[in-house]
Design a protein around this motif. Structure first.
Motif, mmCIF file in Angstrom:
data_model
loop_
_atom_site.group_PDB
_atom_site.id
_atom_site.type_symbol
_atom_site.label_atom_id
_atom_site.label_comp_id
_atom_site.label_asym_id
_atom_site.label_seq_id
_atom_site.Cartn_x
_atom_site.Cartn_y
_atom_site.Cartn_z
ATOM 1 N N LEU A 252 -0.579 20.257 -1.469
ATOM 2 C CA LEU A 252 -0.887 21.634 -1.086
ATOM 3 C C LEU A 252 -1.697 22.283 -2.200
ATOM 4 O O LEU A 252 -1.225 22.422 -3.323
ATOM 5 C CB LEU A 252 0.409 22.412 -0.845
ATOM 6 N N VAL A 253 -2.921 22.690 -1.872
ATOM 7 C CA VAL A 253 -3.831 23.263 -2.870
ATOM 8 C C VAL A 253 -4.108 24.721 -2.510
ATOM 9 O O VAL A 253 -4.753 25.009 -1.485
ATOM 10 C CB VAL A 253 -5.163 22.486 -2.933
ATOM 11 N N ASP A 254 -3.604 25.638 -3.351
ATOM 12 C CA ASP A 254 -3.785 27.076 -3.107
ATOM 13 C C ASP A 254 -3.609 27.798 -4.428
ATOM 14 O O ASP A 254 -2.617 27.579 -5.127
ATOM 15 C CB ASP A 254 -2.768 27.567 -2.074
ATOM 16 N N ASP A 255 -4.557 28.650 -4.787
ATOM 17 C CA ASP A 255 -4.462 29.349 -6.080
ATOM 18 C C ASP A 255 -3.590 30.584 -6.010
ATOM 19 O O ASP A 255 -3.238 31.161 -7.046
ATOM 20 C CB ASP A 255 -5.859 29.733 -6.585
ATOM 21 N N THR A 256 -3.213 31.038 -4.817
ATOM 22 C CA THR A 256 -2.335 32.205 -4.678
ATOM 23 C C THR A 256 -0.894 31.726 -4.747
ATOM 24 O O THR A 256 -0.386 31.080 -3.828
ATOM 25 C CB THR A 256 -2.591 32.922 -3.342
ATOM 26 N N GLN B 54 -5.797 31.507 7.963
ATOM 27 C CA GLN B 54 -4.599 32.217 7.531
ATOM 28 C C GLN B 54 -4.576 33.601 8.178
ATOM 29 O O GLN B 54 -5.639 34.189 8.430
ATOM 30 C CB GLN B 54 -4.575 32.333 6.005
ATOM 31 N N PRO B 55 -3.382 34.159 8.421
ATOM 32 C CA PRO B 55 -2.072 33.600 8.090
ATOM 33 C C PRO B 55 -1.743 32.369 8.944
ATOM 34 O O PRO B 55 -2.090 32.308 10.118
ATOM 35 C CB PRO B 55 -1.111 34.751 8.396
ATOM 36 N N VAL B 56 -1.101 31.411 8.293
ATOM 37 C CA VAL B 56 -0.861 30.111 8.914
ATOM 38 C C VAL B 56 0.306 30.174 9.881
ATOM 39 O O VAL B 56 1.364 30.726 9.564
ATOM 40 C CB VAL B 56 -0.583 29.053 7.827
ATOM 41 N N SER B 57 0.098 29.621 11.069
ATOM 42 C CA SER B 57 1.200 29.412 12.005
ATOM 43 C C SER B 57 1.901 28.122 11.594
ATOM 44 O O SER B 57 1.291 27.050 11.599
ATOM 45 C CB SER B 57 0.674 29.300 13.442
ATOM 46 N N PHE B 58 3.175 28.221 11.212
ATOM 47 C CA PHE B 58 3.881 27.046 10.711
ATOM 48 C C PHE B 58 3.942 25.942 11.763
ATOM 49 O O PHE B 58 3.752 24.767 11.456
ATOM 50 C CB PHE B 58 5.288 27.420 10.266
ATOM 51 N N GLU B 59 4.183 26.327 13.028
ATOM 52 C CA GLU B 59 4.269 25.322 14.089
ATOM 53 C C GLU B 59 2.942 24.584 14.238
ATOM 54 O O GLU B 59 2.900 23.348 14.390
ATOM 55 C CB GLU B 59 4.650 25.983 15.418
ATOM 56 N N ASP C 70 -7.002 24.939 0.285
ATOM 57 C CA ASP C 70 -7.540 26.288 0.382
ATOM 58 C C ASP C 70 -9.027 26.250 0.057
ATOM 59 O O ASP C 70 -9.457 25.534 -0.860
ATOM 60 C CB ASP C 70 -6.798 27.200 -0.599
ATOM 61 N N VAL C 71 -9.812 27.006 0.793
ATOM 62 C CA VAL C 71 -11.256 27.012 0.564
ATOM 63 C C VAL C 71 -11.621 27.809 -0.679
ATOM 64 O O VAL C 71 -12.507 27.437 -1.450
ATOM 65 C CB VAL C 71 -11.998 27.578 1.800
ATOM 66 N N LYS C 72 -10.908 28.906 -0.937
ATOM 67 C CA LYS C 72 -11.247 29.806 -2.043
ATOM 68 C C LYS C 72 -10.373 29.465 -3.254
ATOM 69 O O LYS C 72 -9.201 29.827 -3.318
ATOM 70 C CB LYS C 72 -11.022 31.269 -1.623
ATOM 71 N N PRO D 265 -6.627 12.480 5.111
ATOM 72 C CA PRO D 265 -7.006 13.628 5.944
ATOM 73 C C PRO D 265 -6.938 14.942 5.151
ATOM 74 O O PRO D 265 -5.980 15.187 4.425
ATOM 75 C CB PRO D 265 -5.959 13.617 7.058
ATOM 76 N N VAL D 266 -7.974 15.757 5.293
ATOM 77 C CA VAL D 266 -8.038 17.051 4.610
ATOM 78 C C VAL D 266 -8.050 18.162 5.652
ATOM 79 O O VAL D 266 -8.942 18.207 6.514
ATOM 80 C CB VAL D 266 -9.291 17.162 3.724
ATOM 81 N N ILE D 267 -7.046 19.042 5.583
ATOM 82 C CA ILE D 267 -6.995 20.225 6.444
ATOM 83 C C ILE D 267 -7.328 21.428 5.573
ATOM 84 O O ILE D 267 -6.586 21.755 4.641
ATOM 85 C CB ILE D 267 -5.609 20.405 7.085
ATOM 86 N N GLN D 268 -8.439 22.067 5.820
ATOM 87 C CA GLN D 268 -8.834 23.227 5.027
ATOM 88 C C GLN D 268 -8.182 24.486 5.587
ATOM 89 O O GLN D 268 -8.057 24.652 6.805
ATOM 90 C CB GLN D 268 -10.353 23.372 5.004
ATOM 91 N N ILE D 269 -7.762 25.356 4.669
ATOM 92 C CA ILE D 269 -7.079 26.598 5.028
ATOM 93 C C ILE D 269 -7.814 27.759 4.380
ATOM 94 O O ILE D 269 -8.178 27.684 3.198
ATOM 95 C CB ILE D 269 -5.606 26.581 4.551
ATOM 96 N N SER D 270 -8.029 28.836 5.135
ATOM 97 C CA SER D 270 -8.713 29.986 4.543
ATOM 98 C C SER D 270 -8.407 31.257 5.316
ATOM 99 O O SER D 270 -8.272 31.240 6.540
ATOM 100 C CB SER D 270 -10.223 29.764 4.519
ATOM 101 N N ALA D 271 -8.310 32.344 4.556
ATOM 102 C CA ALA D 271 -8.151 33.661 5.170
ATOM 103 C C ALA D 271 -9.474 34.407 5.201
ATOM 104 O O ALA D 271 -9.609 35.427 5.877
ATOM 105 C CB ALA D 271 -7.119 34.476 4.392
ATOM 106 N N HIS D 272 -10.457 33.903 4.450
ATOM 107 C CA HIS D 272 -11.733 34.606 4.325
ATOM 108 C C HIS D 272 -12.868 33.862 5.038
ATOM 109 O O HIS D 272 -13.663 34.477 5.745
ATOM 110 C CB HIS D 272 -12.093 34.768 2.838
#
Length: 218
Positions: free
Chosen positions: A10-14, A108-113, A55-57, A80-87
């Motif tokens: 899990l890659v996220d700077d927040t 984001q916000p991510v739906s856990f399901e 995370d993209v940012k 496999p890479v799943i990119q996640i971003s709110a922006h």
């Protein structure tokens, strides 16, 4: 769904957001390793997790560039890479992510399901692809073994032909009568001296033709 053993990077700077997602995934039974920067992600990815949530940012390297570097590295290219971003959630950014090698994209916000479902899909895809690669490698090995066996047989057959040719050459050079026959007495070759002595031809002597020049009383 079975989650035991599935390893997530899990890659996220927040920090708060990373903690929340990691905590939820761990409670669901996933093994989660966390990274806060692109460089950490690239280093941790060398352990080859089953799925990377990226995370993209990021503060040092954009998630797009991290993904490109992951896909360019043979060690991590198939993860496999799943990119996640709110922006960066519009179509242009999604296309950029896919062109960089991303396998999927979640806003984001991510739906856990939804996240869990995608993790399982991509982990299963990667596992099936690995099984296919292994089967292809086994098939390639068997083909190589078959090719070696065929080549060895051809060499043995050629050696036998060469040996027979050498024998015929030597047999044609001697003054004695000489022939080669099967186990049942069917003669399939005579030396040149035989034809000279009997005045016959190969067509006349084929098989049991020798009986026509053989005097059983002598």
């Amino acid at each position: 769904m079975h989650t035991n053993g599935i390893r997530i990077l899990l890659v996220d700077d927040t920090e708060a957001q990373r903690y929340a997602v990691a905590h939820t995934l761990r409670n669901a039974g996933f093994q989660v390793q966390e990274a806060a920067t692109g460089e950490e992600a690239l280093n941790f990815a060398l352990q080859v997790p089953d799925v990377i949530l990226l995370d993209v940012k990021l503060p040092d390297i954009s998630g797009f560039d991290v993904c490109r570097r992951l896909k360019a590295n043979p060690t991590t290219a198939r993860v496999p890479v799943i990119q996640i971003s709110a922006h960066f959630i519009d179509a242009a950014h999604r296309i950029e992510g896919f062109r960089g090698g991303a396998d999927d994209y979640i806003a984001q916000p991510v739906s856990f399901e939804e996240l869990v479902a995608k993790i399982h899909v991509w982990e299963r895809v990667a596992r099936v692809e690995a099984q296919l690669r292994n089967k292809n490698a086994e098939l390639e090995m068997r083909l190589q073994e078959t090719a070696r066996a065929v080549a060895e047989r051809e060499r043995a057959e050629q050696a036998m032909r060469d040996s027979e040719a050498q024998f015929r050459s030597l047999a044609n050079a001697i003054p004695q009568l000489c022939w080669m026959a099967n186990g049942d007495g069917w003669i399939f070759w005579y030396n040149q001296r035989w034809y000279e002595y009997t005045g016959t031809t190969p067509e006349q002597m084929e098989g049991w033709g020798w009986q026509s020049v053989h005097d059983p009383n002598q």
